[in-house]
Design a protein around this motif. Structure first.
Motif, PDB file in Angstrom:
ATOM      1  N   LEU A  61      -9.883  23.243  23.180  1.00 51.27           N
ATOM      2  CA  LEU A  61     -10.463  22.408  22.041  1.00 51.27           C
ATOM      3  C   LEU A  61     -10.369  20.696  22.723  1.00 51.27           C
ATOM      4  O   LEU A  61     -11.323  20.205  22.255  1.00 51.27           O
ATOM      5  CB  LEU A  61      -9.107  22.430  21.021  1.00 51.27           C
ATOM      6  N   THR A  62      -9.599  20.443  23.403  1.00 47.84           N
ATOM      7  CA  THR A  62      -9.600  19.118  24.015  1.00 47.84           C
ATOM      8  C   THR A  62     -10.936  18.857  24.563  1.00 47.84           C
ATOM      9  O   THR A  62     -11.508  17.573  24.525  1.00 47.84           O
ATOM     10  CB  THR A  62      -8.446  18.629  24.957  1.00 47.84           C
ATOM     11  N   SER A  63     -11.686  19.702  25.392  1.00 49.83           N
ATOM     12  CA  SER A  63     -12.723  19.573  26.203  1.00 49.83           C
ATOM     13  C   SER A  63     -14.000  19.289  25.105  1.00 49.83           C
ATOM     14  O   SER A  63     -15.029  18.664  25.506  1.00 49.83           O
ATOM     15  CB  SER A  63     -13.103  20.862  26.795  1.00 49.83           C
ATOM     16  N   LEU A  64     -13.706  19.612  23.819  1.00 52.11           N
ATOM     17  CA  LEU A  64     -14.898  19.328  22.809  1.00 52.11           C
ATOM     18  C   LEU A  64     -15.087  17.787  22.059  1.00 52.11           C
ATOM     19  O   LEU A  64     -15.818  17.654  21.839  1.00 52.11           O
ATOM     20  CB  LEU A  64     -14.653  20.345  21.681  1.00 52.11           C
ATOM     21  N   LEU A  65     -13.858  17.227  22.462  1.00 50.58           N
ATOM     22  CA  LEU A  65     -13.861  15.807  21.941  1.00 50.58           C
ATOM     23  C   LEU A  65     -14.738  14.951  22.476  1.00 50.58           C
ATOM     24  O   LEU A  65     -15.401  14.172  21.603  1.00 50.58           O
ATOM     25  CB  LEU A  65     -12.344  15.183  22.280  1.00 50.58           C
ATOM     26  N   GLY A  66     -15.207  15.122  23.744  1.00 57.81           N
ATOM     27  CA  GLY A  66     -16.125  14.156  24.104  1.00 57.81           C
ATOM     28  C   GLY A  66     -17.403  14.086  23.685  1.00 57.81           C
ATOM     29  O   GLY A  66     -17.957  13.077  23.070  1.00 57.81           O
ATOM     30  N   GLU A  67     -17.801  15.545  23.458  1.00 61.38           N
ATOM     31  CA  GLU A  67     -19.169  15.584  22.738  1.00 61.38           C
ATOM     32  C   GLU A  67     -19.087  15.366  21.157  1.00 61.38           C
ATOM     33  O   GLU A  67     -19.922  14.748  20.669  1.00 61.38           O
ATOM     34  CB  GLU A  67     -19.542  17.231  22.839  1.00 61.38           C
ATOM     35  N   LEU A  68     -17.895  15.571  20.524  1.00 50.00           N
ATOM     36  CA  LEU A  68     -17.845  15.307  19.226  1.00 50.00           C
ATOM     37  C   LEU A  68     -17.922  13.787  18.864  1.00 50.00           C
ATOM     38  O   LEU A  68     -18.576  13.499  18.032  1.00 50.00           O
ATOM     39  CB  LEU A  68     -16.669  15.909  18.383  1.00 50.00           C
ATOM     40  N   VAL A  69     -17.345  12.996  19.753  1.00 49.79           N
ATOM     41  CA  VAL A  69     -17.218  11.575  19.667  1.00 49.79           C
ATOM     42  C   VAL A  69     -18.612  10.921  19.812  1.00 49.79           C
ATOM     43  O   VAL A  69     -19.007   9.997  19.147  1.00 49.79           O
ATOM     44  CB  VAL A  69     -15.892  10.849  20.189  1.00 49.79           C
ATOM     45  N   ARG A  70     -19.001  11.272  20.857  1.00 53.70           N
ATOM     46  CA  ARG A  70     -20.293  10.615  21.464  1.00 53.70           C
ATOM     47  C   ARG A  70     -21.634  11.066  20.425  1.00 53.70           C
ATOM     48  O   ARG A  70     -22.458  10.486  20.152  1.00 53.70           O
ATOM     49  CB  ARG A  70     -20.761  11.179  22.704  1.00 53.70           C
TER      50      ARG A  70
END
Length: 402
Positions: A115-124
């Motif tokens: 789940l944490t690995s998705l954060l960069g994409e979601l924020v950007r």
């Protein structure tokens, strides 16, 4: 971006609450049906052992599938089905129950590091690429760390409360429902569908990257050693409770430490740490935590001790944010999820090892174990400095998220 991040945090809290609570519910169900805590311990181990073994494979799969939402949702539903499905087997068919929990544990890394690995994409993808993008990403990591703290506080408490009200078996079923709810929230996240399915990477590629990239390797090794020490904390809390003559003190110590972690993560979210190398943050966080546990060896009970346990929890939050930031920066797209799931799996394994060693060393007493936890923090400092020495020497200081 705010609404997307809120849905992400809801997903993370549901999944991680259930993951933390499931360990307690399985233990309570085994004790309820067999009266043997050892059987429950073995079943909990079956759920936890696959974290590090399956993490590279499940992470590599998540990195190549076209429809990631569907893949994540399938893992969430499978995990929930296995948790609910194991209830009739616990206490009646131990090998089958252990096998089912082993399979469930293979999907758990996606609920944690995945789940944490998705954060960069979601924020950007949901924010303009301006000068504040890095700060928003660090705040997102801070919120993610807070979900771990909330799960640490609420998961075991929720499982225990449900077991009292509706029984341990139905508590496990209810936690499975919480995973499904998390999956439904995840299905609303704006994850891109890849044009084509890529070729699956070598499951060891993430580990090789950690060895090759000194900064990533340094913060990974440092965080794992730190977590190995923290894994002994439940045993320490139980020993302090025996000394105090109050069994409830075990839960108080663990809750206070988790609450400190939650406060630290929220502070890191509101006041992002800038102009500090992640390596420096990891070193300072581990050093501060080690000093706190040294003080606890002198003052191991009472209100001063509870304050120190809260401080120890709070000091861990910026460290975890720094580790997430390095993973986000160092991992290429084709290895991103694998790096996050492997890092999370290594930390879970470290914590399990720390708990096992603490259990064997429990006759030595709480003070010795507190000194052991402090020693692990010192090892984390030394390992981070030694592995990351080239990075520290050659790189200019930079913010945690760049």
């Amino acid at each position: 971006m705010g609404f997307v991040l809120a849905r992400y945090v809801g997903t993370a809290v549901c999944a991680r609450l259930a993951d933390e609570g499931a360990r307690v519910a399985v233990l309570l169900l085994a004790i309820e049906r067999t009266g043997r805590p050892g059987t429950g311990g073995l079943l909990v181990a079956a759920l936890m052992v696959p974290h590090v073994l399956a993490a590279p494979i499940v992470g590599a799969l998540a990195d190549v599938v076209r429809r990631r939402r569907l893949f994540y949702l399938a893992i969430f539903v499978a995990y929930a089905a296995l948790l609910a499905g194991v209830t009739p087997l616990v206490g009646r068919n131990a090998p089958a129950a252990a096998a089912m929990l082993l399979v469930a544990g293979c999907g758990a890394p996606l609920l944690i590091g995945g789940l944490t690995s998705l954060l960069g994409e979601l924020v950007r993808d949901t924010a303009a690429p301006d000068a504040g993008a890095a700060r928003r990403l660090q705040r997102a990591f801070g919120l993610d760390v807070s979900s771990y703290s909330m799960a640490g506080i609420g998961g075991p408490a929720l499982a225990a409360a449900l077991a009292v009200v509706i029984g341990a078996a139905w508590a496990l079923v209810a936690l499975a429902g919480l995973v499904v709810l998390g999956g439904l929230l995840l299905a609303t996240l704006p994850l891109r569908t890849r044009a084509t399915a890529a070729r699956m990477a070598d499951p060891l590629a993430g580990l090789r990257l950690m060895v090759r990239d000194r900064e990533l390797g340094a913060v990974t090794l440092g965080s794992v050693l730190k977590e190995t020490g923290i894994g002994a904390l439940p045993v320490v809390a139980a020993l302090l409770a025996v000394r105090a003559g109050d069994t409830a003190y075990t839960g108080v110590v663990l809750s206070v430490a988790a609450a400190g972690g939650l406060a630290g993560s929220l502070l890191t979210t509101v006041f992002p740490i800038r102009r500090r190398s992640p390596l420096v943050v990891v070193v300072l966080g581990a050093a501060g935590t080690g000093l706190t546990f040294l003080l606890l060896a002198v003052v191991p009970h009472g209100w001063p001790a509870l304050v120190l346990f809260a401080v120890a929890g709070a000091l861990g939050a910026p460290l975890v944010v720094a580790v997430f930031a390095v993973r986000d920066r160092a991992a290429p797209p084709e290895l991103r999820t694998q790096v996050f799931t492997l890092g999370a799996g290594l930390k879970v394994t470290g914590a399990a090892l720390g708990a096992a060693v603490a259990g064997l060393a429990a006759p030595a007493g709480a003070v010795v174990l507190l000194l052991g936890i402090a020693g692990c923090q010192l090892l984390a400092v030394l390992a981070t400095l030694l592995v990351g020495r080239v990075t520290l020497a050659r790189r200019e200081p930079e913010s945690i998220v760049s």
